[in-house]
Design an enzyme around this catalytic site. Sequence first.
Site, PDB file in Angstrom:
ATOM      1  N   LYS A  83       0.854  -1.194   0.000  1.00  0.00           N
ATOM      2  CA  LYS A  83       0.000   0.000   0.000  1.00  0.00           C
ATOM      3  C   LYS A  83       0.880   1.232   0.000  1.00  0.00           C
ATOM      4  O   LYS A  83       2.034   1.171   0.432  1.00  0.00           O
ATOM      5  CB  LYS A  83      -0.879   0.029   1.255  1.00  0.00           C
ATOM      6  CG  LYS A  83      -2.116   0.890   1.115  1.00  0.00           C
ATOM      7  CD  LYS A  83      -3.187   0.118   0.385  1.00  0.00           C
ATOM      8  CE  LYS A  83      -4.478   0.878   0.220  1.00  0.00           C
ATOM      9  NZ  LYS A  83      -5.556  -0.045  -0.160  1.00  0.00           N
ATOM     10  N   THR A  96     -14.486  -2.648  -7.957  1.00  0.00           N
ATOM     11  CA  THR A  96     -14.666  -2.725  -6.502  1.00  0.00           C
ATOM     12  C   THR A  96     -16.152  -2.774  -6.177  1.00  0.00           C
ATOM     13  O   THR A  96     -16.606  -3.612  -5.382  1.00  0.00           O
ATOM     14  CB  THR A  96     -13.992  -1.522  -5.803  1.00  0.00           C
ATOM     15  OG1 THR A  96     -12.633  -1.465  -6.264  1.00  0.00           O
ATOM     16  CG2 THR A  96     -14.021  -1.652  -4.301  1.00  0.00           C
ATOM     17  N   SER A 136      -7.506  -5.684 -10.984  1.00  0.00           N
ATOM     18  CA  SER A 136      -6.126  -5.194 -11.133  1.00  0.00           C
ATOM     19  C   SER A 136      -5.208  -6.338 -11.532  1.00  0.00           C
ATOM     20  O   SER A 136      -4.320  -6.181 -12.380  1.00  0.00           O
ATOM     21  CB  SER A 136      -5.621  -4.620  -9.809  1.00  0.00           C
ATOM     22  OG  SER A 136      -5.946  -3.259  -9.695  1.00  0.00           O
TER      23      SER A 136
HETATM   24  N1  GLU Z   1      -7.050   0.113  -3.451  1.00  0.00           N
HETATM   25  C1  GLU Z   1      -7.788  -1.075  -3.739  1.00  0.00           C
HETATM   26  C2  GLU Z   1      -7.913  -1.938  -2.499  1.00  0.00           C
HETATM   27  O1  GLU Z   1      -7.853  -1.464  -1.389  1.00  0.00           O
HETATM   28  C3  GLU Z   1      -7.262  -1.807  -4.966  1.00  0.00           C
HETATM   29  C4  GLU Z   1      -5.856  -2.289  -4.904  1.00  0.00           C
HETATM   30  C5  GLU Z   1      -5.323  -2.814  -6.232  1.00  0.00           C
HETATM   31  O2  GLU Z   1      -6.064  -2.813  -7.184  1.00  0.00           O
HETATM   32  O3  GLU Z   1      -4.156  -3.182  -6.260  1.00  0.00           O
HETATM   33  O4  GLU Z   1      -8.183  -3.114  -2.579  1.00  0.00           O
END
Ligand code: GLU
Length: 427
Positions: A104, A188, A356
């Site tokens: 992250k 999402t 992703s």
């Molecule tokens: N930010 C998104 C999450 O919390 C996606 C992360 C990604 O696609 O790598 O799952």
Amino acid sequence: MSDLVFQDALKRLHRIGNQANVPEHVLAALSHPQATLSTNLCIRKDDGHLAYFKAYRCRYNDILGPTKGGIRYHQDVNQAEVEALALWMTLKCAVVSLPLGGGKGGITLDPKQLSPMELERLSRAYVRACADFIGPNTDIPAPDVYTNARIMGWMMDEYEKITRSKSPAVITGKPLALGGSLGRDSATGRGAYLCVKRLAKNLNLVPAQTTIAIQGFGNGGYFCAKLLQQDGFKIVALSDSKGAIYAENGLDIESVHQEKQRSNTLKAVYCEHSVCELIDHQKINNSELLELNVDILIPAALDGVITRDNAHDIKARYVVEIANGPVTSDADAILAQNEVTVIPDILANAGGVVVSYFEWLQNKQGEYWSLDKVHSQLAAKIELAFDAAWRLKNEDAISMRDAVYRIAFNRLTDAIEAHGTSDYFRQ
Ligand code: GLU
């Protein structure tokens, strides 16, 4: 988000891990982020001044593959938050069986205070600081709160300039024209929608009689609301950072979204083409929304909104977590006592990282998938994970959160122990 969020994430990890007899060395591995880069970015503002911003990137655990996770732009970003979010990514990728670890990143800023050109400079500065830390086979960023496809495009471009190579697989959630995947923008929300559908199927909920309140009307909240409404569910309340709207007879998601895009305010409107009219509604605040007497509550904004202070007041029977970490570990027990079923974040919002992963695969193969293929592969992954967790929950009489964590622990334990356990090394 306070510094305590990482401690709280570890508390939950250990509670569920100990109850499931997860080996101590596995819990230890999952309690220590492998590496966190912390830096200060400097950009020139449009008025000529230099400005500094704190920024982080965490590669939490790569036992299952290259680390993966979004980059968040928010004034509350700090190292503890980034590490908590990266731990959750580690578990999330394990739950949906991706060959990826957890990571992250974030920059501490209020993105609304920056001009578009300042945002571009800052996004590129972030990549210059992290270029040796990220990479298509090491750590792959993506969007998160207040970041989007355009920002991912700038970041990919900067990375490619630094490495003097074409490298679309270094980042996901990119614009389609730059190697993004169809269906990533809605992924999402769609993942959470698929969880609600599974829940409704298992419990015989009738969409037209099922009321839903959604806290947060960003990317995840919007797409989830739209898909649910298309299926006949009644979305009675929505909120953004400024307030909430409640309409007993249901809101028209597309109209509210259109108005929000136009005027940047959340209004209970119904639109025919470009003509919008207000419908019968009440203005409430975000905490009132959480406590509404609805069937399903979907927190889709930030962490820590359901705590031990308000968990007793939650009237919804089901909570579906689109946000990361909206329920604190203390609140878990209170919700369980009150027989509220929680579909946890690391399953309910996994749709984003699943698509992703598909984007990364497409970039590596140099071949692009149809929207139908993305949708069907996403549904297959989410439904498989949901059904496995639901079975385990029923067999072991545990919560969905505990079941989902146990599935993640099993996959991570197998990978960690494949390197040898302490028994093997004992003389
Ligand atoms: N930010 C998104 C999450 O919390 C996606 C992360 C990604 O696609 O790598 O799952």
